[in-house]
Write a protein that holds these residues in place. Structure first.
Motif, short mmCIF file in Angstrom:
data_model
loop_
_atom_site.label_atom_id
_atom_site.label_comp_id
_atom_site.label_asym_id
_atom_site.label_seq_id
_atom_site.Cartn_x
_atom_site.Cartn_y
_atom_site.Cartn_z
N GLY A 266 0.80 -1.22 0.00
CA GLY A 266 0.00 0.00 0.00
C GLY A 266 0.83 1.26 0.00
N LYS A 267 2.15 1.13 0.25
CA LYS A 267 3.04 2.29 0.25
C LYS A 267 4.39 1.89 -0.31
N SER A 268 5.03 2.80 -1.01
CA SER A 268 6.35 2.50 -1.58
C SER A 268 7.40 2.30 -0.50
N ASP A 269 7.16 2.86 0.69
CA ASP A 269 8.11 2.69 1.80
C ASP A 269 8.23 1.23 2.24
N ASP A 270 7.23 0.41 1.89
CA ASP A 270 7.21 -0.98 2.35
C ASP A 270 8.01 -1.92 1.45
N ALA A 271 8.64 -1.38 0.40
CA ALA A 271 9.31 -2.24 -0.57
C ALA A 271 10.46 -3.03 0.05
N ALA A 272 11.31 -2.38 0.82
CA ALA A 272 12.49 -3.06 1.37
C ALA A 272 12.09 -4.21 2.28
N GLN A 304 4.53 10.85 -9.49
CA GLN A 304 5.72 10.28 -10.13
C GLN A 304 6.81 9.98 -9.11
N ALA A 305 7.00 10.87 -8.14
CA ALA A 305 8.04 10.66 -7.13
C ALA A 305 7.78 9.38 -6.35
N THR A 306 6.52 9.13 -5.99
CA THR A 306 6.18 7.91 -5.25
C THR A 306 6.40 6.67 -6.11
N TYR A 307 5.99 6.73 -7.36
CA TYR A 307 6.13 5.57 -8.23
C TYR A 307 7.61 5.28 -8.52
N GLU A 308 8.43 6.31 -8.65
CA GLU A 308 9.86 6.08 -8.86
C GLU A 308 10.46 5.36 -7.66
N GLN A 309 10.06 5.74 -6.45
CA GLN A 309 10.57 5.08 -5.25
C GLN A 309 10.19 3.60 -5.25
N ALA A 373 11.98 7.32 -16.17
CA ALA A 373 13.03 7.94 -15.37
C ALA A 373 13.87 6.89 -14.65
N THR A 374 13.24 5.89 -14.06
CA THR A 374 14.00 4.86 -13.34
C THR A 374 14.79 4.00 -14.32
N ALA A 375 14.23 3.74 -15.49
CA ALA A 375 14.96 2.96 -16.50
C ALA A 375 16.21 3.71 -16.95
#
Length: 560
Positions: A266-272, A304-309, A373-375
């Motif tokens: 639910g949040k990009s912060d949870d990826a790690a 975009q900033a959230t999706y890049e993270q 951008a990430t690519a």
């Protein structure tokens, strides 16, 4: 010895003595106040604020989903309409205690009558009321007991605040008499890997100190077990701990058939944290959190900033993003402020996004730009984007065409409506992939609100009608050569995960804490086994018999 049944959360097992949760505080006396109205109002407001701050602090300590839940409870404590109602009752001569009790009770009744997500939150509001009343009375709020030794906690239900901060060195397992697989108790227990069986009505008869075995895999509580049964449960628990501590491997069946195991986030912060638990990618990234606390849609740049993270956190992996799924139990004023008598069947998902197309265009643009951008930085992921609540081929054509126009390479659909499942062959002729949301698919197949307790027994993805629809989508995916994922709660059920693969699912996405159990379950069966187990479940007449048939078939294949 007796065996009580309920809904298990995960595959865990534990045994120990029962410790019961204290009963709720009694309703305060309905008698005239001896203080002035201003004094009573001040007492009430101070108690409400103190409870809100306490819930926020508990949330900061707990983190994750628990923090979101507790922050929502803190907002309940400071709801202006509740405060106004309390003030009005005090002005009429009530004490702060009675005004708080009556105002919260009225609000609870209103929420319960709404059903769905808001109806499920009525219990959370009741917990806030108990905490405010305890504060006013100068006593501790009813909470988790502390008998001085490890124990099995038995309660009517657990508040999010209590569940979030359970001492897992002391609480061996949790048994509740109420709640279902989507209650906050179940959600947080799964996230924290707590052994739990919920909805065990007969657990109300368990006595303090009585020994029980809590078997989440079987959805059972064994009362007064034998020493051999306790030893067997202890051995199983140790085996699970050993398996969980081993390095995570890619999801696969016993014969080597790959089944990628992905995370619902639910949040990009949870990826790690998800990667640490062995997630091979993201099967469902919910974007609602970007929108729910806003009075207007976020900008392209903010999104975009959230999706890049997110994409950088899963560089080189598949990441499936669901565009905004609003409406029904997640209303947004800037999308649709019309009052709908039956919002679950109203303007929600792709329907509301079409009505406000610029919001959808902005989100797709932000995703495409984040992908590029990430690519360019060498941090790219394999981005897939899907639309929620698709019901027709025409909606599929609309979404996939717009997504490709705006730079999305792999557009797909969520299968949550029976019509979508029944037309899966035609829909997958247009979309690049399908992802089955079993929560809503079950709700609409059984005509049972997925968060309404009175029909919780029908809200079971093991029902053969639901499994048949999954089979339809799986077959369509095989014929079209296109992937079919599962991203609902069903994928977190280790045995049901095997069945879903047998029905044609090519990947499974779940809460990260469920990955280890599902990985272990898949490794015990070949693809032929999975298909046989699925056929056994399909041949049943109901959800309970389907689960039992699958368990029997799984035992046979394991013994062969």
């Amino acid at each position: 010895m007796a065996v009580l049944t309920g809904v298990g959360v995960g595959l865990g097992v534990a045994s120990g003595p029962v410790a019961r949760m204290a009963d709720p505080l009694p309703a305060p006396a309905d008698e005239p106040s001896t203080r002035t109205p201003d004094e009573e109002k001040q007492r009430a407001h101070e108690a409400l604020e103190a409870v809100a701050r306490d819930l926020e602090q508990r949330g900061e300590h707990a983190g994750g989903t628990a923090q979101e839940v507790l922050e929502a409870q803190a907002m309940m404590a400071e709801d202006p309409s509740l405060a106004d109602d309390i003030d009005d009752r005090i002005a009429g001569g009530k004490t702060a205690e009675r005004a708080v009790h009556d105002a919260f009770a009225t609000f609870q009744e209103t929420l319960a009558a709404m059903g769905g997500y808001l109806g499920e939150r009525a219990a959370d509001l009741g917990d806030v009321a108990q905490r405010v009343l305890a504060r006013l009375a100068g006593v501790s709020a009813p909470g988790v007991p502390d008998p001085g030794h490890p124990f099995v906690l038995v309660a009517r239900d657990l508040s999010p605040a209590d569940t979030a901060l359970l001492d897992l060195d002391q609480v061996l397992a949790v048994v509740t008499t109420e709640g279902g697989p989507t209650s906050h108790t179940a959600i947080l227990a799964r996230e924290k890997s707590i052994v739990a069986v919920v909805g065990v009505a007969e657990a109300a008869s368990l006595a303090e100190g009585q020994t029980v075995i809590v078997d989440a895999a079987a959805g059972a509580v064994t009362v007064d077990p034998t020493s051999d049964q306790v030893a067997e449960a202890t051995a199983r628990a140790e085996k699970r701990r050993t398996a969980a501590a081993a390095p995570a491997t890619p999801g696969a069946l016993k014969d080597g058939t790959a089944v990628p195991l992905l995370a619902n986030l639910g949040k990009s912060d949870d990826a790690a944290a998800a990667r640490d638990l062995g997630a091979e990618g993201v099967g469902l990234f919910r974007t609602e959190f970007l929108f729910l606390n806003s009075s207007e849609a976020p900008t392209v740049a903010d999104q975009q900033a959230t999706y890049e993270q997110l994409l950088a956190g899963f560089a080189g992996c598949k990441v499936v993003v669901r565009v905004l799924d609003a409406g029904a139990d997640k209303p947004l004023a800037f999308l649709n402020d019309d009052v709908e008598e039956n919002p679950a069947l109203g303007l929600r998902g792709i329907r509301v996004l079409r009505a406000r197309e610029q919001i959808l265009r902005d989100q797709l643009t932000a995703l495409a730009q984040a992908d590029a951008a990430t690519a360019a930085r060498g941090e790219g992921a394999d981005l897939w984007v899907m639309a929620p609540m698709v019901a027709t081929v025409e909606e599929t054509e609309y979404f996939t065409s717009l997504a490709r126009e705006l730079g999305i390479k792999t557009p797909g659909v969520m299968v949550e409506v029976p019509a979508c499942a029944l037309l899966a062959d035609r829909i997958l002729a247009v979309a690049d992939f399908a992802s089955i949301g079993t929560n809503d698919l079950t709700q609409y197949t059984l005509a049972a609100d997925r968060l309404l307790g009175s029909v919780a027994s029908l809200q079971d993805p093991w029902h053969p009608a639901v499994l048949r629809l999954v089979q339809e989508v799986g077959a369509a995916g095989r014929a079209a050569g296109k992937p079919v994922g599962i991203c609902g709660e069903a994928a977190a059920d280790p045995l049901l995960a095997v069945v879903l693969v047998g029905l044609g699912a090519t990947s499974l996405s779940m809460a990260p804490s469920a990955l280890a159990d599902v990985r272990a379950s898949l490794a015990e069966h070949t693809l032929d086994d999975a298909r046989s187990i699925a056929e056994a479940a399909l041949a049943a007449d109901g959800a309970a018999s389907a689960r039992a048939a699958a368990q029997a078939a799984a035992s046979q294949t394991a013994a062969a």
